[in-house]
Design a protein around this motif. Sequence first.
Motif, mmCIF file in Angstrom:
data_model
loop_
_atom_site.group_PDB
_atom_site.id
_atom_site.type_symbol
_atom_site.label_atom_id
_atom_site.label_comp_id
_atom_site.label_asym_id
_atom_site.label_seq_id
_atom_site.Cartn_x
_atom_site.Cartn_y
_atom_site.Cartn_z
ATOM 1 N N LYS A 134 6.449 1.838 -1.503
ATOM 2 C CA LYS A 134 6.017 1.589 -0.126
ATOM 3 C C LYS A 134 6.992 0.661 0.610
ATOM 4 O O LYS A 134 6.604 -0.106 1.497
ATOM 5 C CB LYS A 134 4.601 1.034 -0.099
ATOM 6 C CG LYS A 134 3.589 1.979 -0.753
ATOM 7 C CD LYS A 134 2.206 1.379 -0.799
ATOM 8 C CE LYS A 134 1.224 2.334 -1.486
ATOM 9 N NZ LYS A 134 1.575 2.611 -2.893
ATOM 10 N N ARG A 179 1.924 10.832 8.781
ATOM 11 C CA ARG A 179 2.211 10.642 7.358
ATOM 12 C C ARG A 179 3.423 11.479 6.956
ATOM 13 O O ARG A 179 3.754 12.470 7.596
ATOM 14 C CB ARG A 179 1.007 11.044 6.504
ATOM 15 C CG ARG A 179 -0.231 10.202 6.764
ATOM 16 C CD ARG A 179 -1.405 10.656 5.912
ATOM 17 N NE ARG A 179 -2.638 9.975 6.311
ATOM 18 C CZ ARG A 179 -3.844 10.294 5.869
ATOM 19 N NH1 ARG A 179 -3.988 11.293 4.986
ATOM 20 N NH2 ARG A 179 -4.911 9.638 6.277
ATOM 21 N N LEU A 224 6.303 5.407 6.014
ATOM 22 C CA LEU A 224 7.022 4.132 6.109
ATOM 23 C C LEU A 224 8.492 4.294 6.512
ATOM 24 O O LEU A 224 9.128 3.315 6.891
ATOM 25 C CB LEU A 224 6.942 3.401 4.760
ATOM 26 C CG LEU A 224 5.575 2.785 4.478
ATOM 27 C CD1 LEU A 224 5.343 2.642 2.986
ATOM 28 C CD2 LEU A 224 5.459 1.442 5.176
ATOM 29 N N ASP A 236 4.095 6.624 1.835
ATOM 30 C CA ASP A 236 3.113 6.288 2.866
ATOM 31 C C ASP A 236 2.399 4.990 2.533
ATOM 32 O O ASP A 236 2.320 4.588 1.375
ATOM 33 C CB ASP A 236 2.064 7.401 2.985
ATOM 34 C CG ASP A 236 2.666 8.732 3.386
ATOM 35 O OD1 ASP A 236 3.582 8.732 4.218
ATOM 36 O OD2 ASP A 236 2.213 9.768 2.842
ATOM 37 N N ARG A 237 1.872 4.350 3.573
ATOM 38 C CA ARG A 237 1.072 3.147 3.350
ATOM 39 C C ARG A 237 -0.180 3.500 2.552
ATOM 40 O O ARG A 237 -0.681 4.622 2.615
ATOM 41 C CB ARG A 237 0.674 2.515 4.687
ATOM 42 C CG ARG A 237 1.865 2.030 5.497
ATOM 43 C CD ARG A 237 1.408 1.352 6.778
ATOM 44 N NE ARG A 237 2.536 1.039 7.630
ATOM 45 C CZ ARG A 237 3.306 -0.037 7.508
ATOM 46 N NH1 ARG A 237 3.025 -0.919 6.551
ATOM 47 N NH2 ARG A 237 4.318 -0.244 8.321
ATOM 48 N N ARG A 238 -0.704 2.529 1.836
ATOM 49 C CA ARG A 238 -1.847 2.785 0.958
ATOM 50 C C ARG A 238 -3.174 2.737 1.693
ATOM 51 O O ARG A 238 -4.111 3.458 1.338
ATOM 52 C CB ARG A 238 -1.849 1.766 -0.188
ATOM 53 C CG ARG A 238 -2.913 2.022 -1.230
ATOM 54 C CD ARG A 238 -2.777 1.074 -2.396
ATOM 55 N NE ARG A 238 -3.768 1.342 -3.434
ATOM 56 C CZ ARG A 238 -3.871 0.642 -4.555
ATOM 57 N NH1 ARG A 238 -3.050 -0.369 -4.779
ATOM 58 N NH2 ARG A 238 -4.792 0.933 -5.448
ATOM 59 N N THR A 287 8.378 -5.867 3.120
ATOM 60 C CA THR A 287 8.493 -4.426 3.359
ATOM 61 C C THR A 287 9.712 -4.172 4.232
ATOM 62 O O THR A 287 9.742 -4.570 5.402
ATOM 63 C CB THR A 287 7.217 -3.883 4.029
ATOM 64 O OG1 THR A 287 6.101 -4.121 3.162
ATOM 65 C CG2 THR A 287 7.330 -2.399 4.300
ATOM 66 N N ARG A 329 -2.591 5.069 6.726
ATOM 67 C CA ARG A 329 -1.689 5.551 5.672
ATOM 68 C C ARG A 329 -0.465 6.241 6.260
ATOM 69 O O ARG A 329 -0.060 7.320 5.817
ATOM 70 C CB ARG A 329 -2.429 6.482 4.710
ATOM 71 C CG ARG A 329 -3.609 5.801 4.031
ATOM 72 C CD ARG A 329 -4.229 6.655 2.962
ATOM 73 N NE ARG A 329 -5.341 5.961 2.318
ATOM 74 C CZ ARG A 329 -6.030 6.432 1.290
ATOM 75 N NH1 ARG A 329 -5.737 7.618 0.793
ATOM 76 N NH2 ARG A 329 -7.016 5.742 0.757
ATOM 77 N N ARG A 360 8.378 -1.929 -0.307
ATOM 78 C CA ARG A 360 8.200 -3.356 -0.556
ATOM 79 C C ARG A 360 9.121 -3.793 -1.688
ATOM 80 O O ARG A 360 9.039 -3.301 -2.809
ATOM 81 C CB ARG A 360 6.752 -3.650 -0.933
ATOM 82 C CG ARG A 360 6.461 -5.138 -1.092
ATOM 83 C CD ARG A 360 5.007 -5.385 -1.414
ATOM 84 N NE ARG A 360 4.722 -6.807 -1.514
ATOM 85 C CZ ARG A 360 3.536 -7.311 -1.834
ATOM 86 N NH1 ARG A 360 2.522 -6.500 -2.086
ATOM 87 N NH2 ARG A 360 3.354 -8.602 -1.916
#
Length: 240
Positions: free
Chosen positions: A10, A73, A50, A41-43, A18, A47, A12
């Motif tokens: 993600k 997404r 990224l 994708d964001r959790r 991030t 979502r 990060r």
Amino acid sequence: MKVASYNIHKCRGLDGVTRPDRIIRVIRELDADLIALQEVDRRFGRRGGLLDPAAVRSETGLQLLVQSDVSHRHGWHGNALLVRGDPVSYRRSRLKLPGREPRGAIVAEIDLGDGEFRVIAAHLGLFRLSRVDQVDALMSAFHDLPPMPTILLGDFNEWRRWGRSALRGFEPTFGVAPSILSFPSRRPIFALDRILGWPAGLITDLAVHDTPLARRASDHLPLTAEANLEARMPAAQRAA
């Protein structure tokens, strides 16, 4: 053709920040023609994806083949593909995988100009019994499809090398999964990420991409390999 698998976590990094731009720089370092990405994708929340597809293309020459039907997404259960340039042809399907967590795989048939091949990209689960079922599902999907050079890759979350390894289900068709240490990125001790191929000889020169930037950008190091699309298919399959 150079291929790669990369769990971008993600976007990060190990510093807890991030940074999609940092991931794009690692992707540029890879200089690959096809990359399977995990955790794109964001959790939580909407979502959303990224990565900025326009930035990816301008800085790396790679196109994001979006797998989601939702506009904001990128991936199917976090899985997406990057390819160099515009494919001559591209067909894709998505496979839900069994298990205690929501997991999925991409099945894509692509021609980048040197002949058609198939990619099966997946991020397997954290629980061994789920992984066993997921491997069975992937092999069932593979055997239901017409014969074609196939690259099977992703974060398979399996650190066992023998005996109880969930990846043993791949071995009759794809051979033994080479163990290349890729996790955690700062000091890798587990071979969670894999690149396999069918027929034998399709995948060569498997390596981990270990650079100072890659060690910071995600908790996984990318894997790279060469794919020889002229690898000889079994005679019975060619006749079919």
